[in-house]
Design an enzyme around this catalytic site. Structure first.
Site, PDB file in Angstrom:
ATOM      1  N   ASP A 198       0.868  -1.172   0.000  1.00  0.00           N
ATOM      2  CA  ASP A 198       0.000   0.000   0.000  1.00  0.00           C
ATOM      3  C   ASP A 198       0.909   1.228   0.000  1.00  0.00           C
ATOM      4  OD1 ASP A 198      -2.230   1.613   0.069  1.00  0.00           O
ATOM      5  OD2 ASP A 198      -3.188   0.507   1.696  1.00  0.00           O
ATOM      6  N   TRP A 199       0.400   2.357  -0.438  1.00  0.00           N
ATOM      7  CA  TRP A 199       1.222   3.542  -0.612  1.00  0.00           C
ATOM      8  C   TRP A 199       1.735   4.016   0.751  1.00  0.00           C
ATOM      9  CZ3 TRP A 199       0.307   1.261  -4.576  1.00  0.00           C
ATOM     10  CH2 TRP A 199       0.315   1.774  -5.868  1.00  0.00           C
TER      11      TRP A 199
END
Length: 211
Positions: A198-199
């Site tokens: 995930d970012w």
């Protein structure tokens, strides 16, 4: 000769662009218990993504499982029943990938709340003193019978990618957790695709790469 790859949200249709559909939420889709509709929704989302030049769609969401009633991502996934979540997730994956777009199921695993999912995300009070993301403590039986169950279905459906989550699981960040990624996902479930964080969910270099 590898071309640039476009990764884009999301679970309910292509995000942050024009002339696309805002599809029914995952939760509303799961509530229909209609497998044909779940599959056709996945195909429609994939078709619009393909038309917009998206190669890799960050969808579907099958984690959280809905443990927290106020979980901020509950609406993206298909419901609190692991069997329902797995069937709907698998049919969505099949629909997206039949349209020539890579599906990335998310978030692996234990991503049950938005609060404290990453440090420095919240300000005010004592929240800004948070130094680590929340730690999801999950026992082995609960992991296999509830949280991991839907992932078995999407892996068996041929999902190409998996997104690891912000939170820690049993003390280790999900995106550098070798037990989760190498043992449960790749060995137990037989996943042979790629894992993307995930970012901002990576907190290390070597540890994340090895995991």
């Amino acid at each position: 000769d590898i071309p640039p790859l476009c990764l884009q949200d999301g679970p309910n249709g292509v995000r942050v662009t024009d002339f696309v559909t805002s599809f029914a939420s995952g939760l509303a889709t799961g509530a229909t218990f209609n497998k044909d509709l779940m599959h056709r929704r996945g195909k429609a989302i994939g078709r619009e993504a393909k038309a917009k030049g998206v190669h890799i769609l960050l969808a579907p969401t099958i984690g959280p499982i809905g443990y927290k009633a106020q979980g901020g991502r509950n609406w993206e996934s298909f419901g609190s029943d692991p069997y329902l979540q797995g069937i709907a997730g698998a049919l969505t994956v099949q629909g997206i990938q039949e349209e020539g777009v890579v599906a990335v199921a998310r978030h692996f695993i234990g991503n049950e709340q938005e609060h404290f999912r990453q440090e420095n995300e919240w300000t005010g009070g004592d929240w800004d003193r948070l130094t680590d993301s929340i730690d999801s403590q999950i026992k082995d039986r609960v992991m296999h019978e509830i949280y991991l169950w839907p992932w078995a279905d999407v892996v068996h459906a041929g999902v190409c990618g998996v997104m690891c989550s912000y939170n820690r699981v049993n003390g280790t960040y999900a995106c550098e957790n070798s037990y989760l990624l190498n043992y449960l996902l790749k060995e137990e479930l037989g996943f042979q695709g790629f894992v993307v964080s995930d970012w901002g969910a990576q907190h290390s270099g070597v540890e994340s790469a090895l995991a």
